[in-house]
Design an enzyme around this catalytic site. Sequence first.
Site, PDB file in Angstrom:
ATOM      1  N   TYR A   1      -8.357  -5.837  10.980  1.00 45.00           N
ATOM      2  CA  TYR A   1      -7.472  -4.736  11.409  1.00 45.00           C
ATOM      3  C   TYR A   1      -7.570  -4.561  12.915  1.00 45.00           C
ATOM      4  O   TYR A   1      -6.557  -4.550  13.620  1.00 45.00           O
ATOM      5  CB  TYR A   1      -7.919  -3.460  10.690  1.00 45.00           C
TER       6      TYR A   1
ATOM      7  N   GLY B   1      10.950  -9.073  18.527  1.00 43.80           N
ATOM      8  CA  GLY B   1      12.123  -9.946  18.640  1.00 43.80           C
ATOM      9  C   GLY B   1      13.389  -9.180  18.275  1.00 43.80           C
ATOM     10  O   GLY B   1      14.424  -9.296  18.943  1.00 43.80           O
TER      11      GLY B   1
ATOM     12  N   THR C   1      -6.026  10.654  10.945  1.00 44.27           N
ATOM     13  CA  THR C   1      -4.981  11.642  10.641  1.00 44.27           C
ATOM     14  C   THR C   1      -4.976  11.909   9.137  1.00 44.27           C
ATOM     15  O   THR C   1      -5.260  10.999   8.354  1.00 44.27           O
ATOM     16  CB  THR C   1      -3.615  11.103  11.119  1.00 44.27           C
TER      17      THR C   1
ATOM     18  N   THR D   1       0.825  -1.217   0.000  1.00 41.64           N
ATOM     19  CA  THR D   1       0.000   0.000   0.000  1.00 41.64           C
ATOM     20  C   THR D   1       0.863   1.272   0.000  1.00 41.64           C
ATOM     21  O   THR D   1       0.335   2.354  -0.199  1.00 41.64           O
ATOM     22  CB  THR D   1      -0.962   0.042   1.210  1.00 41.64           C
TER      23      THR D   1
END
Length: 328
Positions: A146, A103, A176, A36
């Site tokens: 999501y 990690g 935003t 995206t």
Amino acid sequence: MKKVLITGAAGFLGSHLCDRFIKEGFHVIAMDNLITGDLKNIEHLFKLENFEYYHHDVTKFVHVPGNLDYILHFASPASPIDYLKIPIQTLKVGALGTHNLLGLAKEKNARILIASTSEIYGDPLVHPQTEEYYGNVNTIGPRGVYDEAKRFQESITMAYHRFHGVETRIVRIFNTYGPRMRLNDGRVIPAFMGQALRGEDLTVFGDGSQTRSFCYVDDEIEGIYRLLMSDYSDPVNVGNPHEITISEFAEEIIKLTGTTQKVVYKELPQDDPMQRQPDISKAKEVLGWEPKVGREEGMKRTFEYFKSLSKEDLEKTEHRDFTNRNRN
Ligand code: UDP
């Protein structure tokens, strides 16, 4: 020179973060798989010596040579259209991607900030939303991929913090906007501005009485930067509390753009939250942060950006390839 890894670096927020960390004198490692994101958002940085770009999917093992001071995990599809088109990648980048980056943070002894979202509150029954609210999410709805990935992301981040002592930060980002938003991501601001520029009617979903509170990107980035540099490890809402209904917002866009088109009403998507407004008391108290750019000024700047796009870009309402390549 301090080193920072930014995932989702070619995306809207990721690219603005790259700019900010470059400005602060960091060595920036930008990572994206471009599902995206768009390299156009960061191509102006490629000439810099303290900027590197890795084309990588963070759901696979992430390796970065040398030391690392900070990680910002911003890789994720982030619009309802994307969740429908690439639901499995959305789940994987929030879950497996976050696991890999935690990690890496542990291995490098780096501080990590993860991008959470107001979506973890679902269709909220508490208004405005405080960090203490647990949310109202439909796990199996179209947005569930999501919302639940982001909720899992917060859990695993706190687990790494508590169990492994990793230095973690969690920002809950509310709507935003600003330059570099993807024109065709289906979100309301690019949708309305694109429609105005193409001379199409503005599509309001439902009766337009649902509310949102829009934060200008520069304010959002400032809040995120301050949170990363703070010593606060619980989630913090960062958004603009100035709330508006979507139908009033459509009228504002008509005025701003000078379009002669009208508003048309379309069906409300499933699980579309009816109201959303951040309670930012915590951000004010812990970070000394509050938004500075009002909607009128922010929308003006954003419209300038969309106006600067080529006619070709504006006509492209759908141009991504969501075939086999993206099925995993
Ligand atoms: N929306 C709309 N017309 C559009 C796109 C979105 O009325 O062309 C509405 C949408 O239903 C939602 C609000 O605008 O109520 C904000 O949508 P967006 O996708 O930008 O963000 P989110 O729903 O994730 O807050």
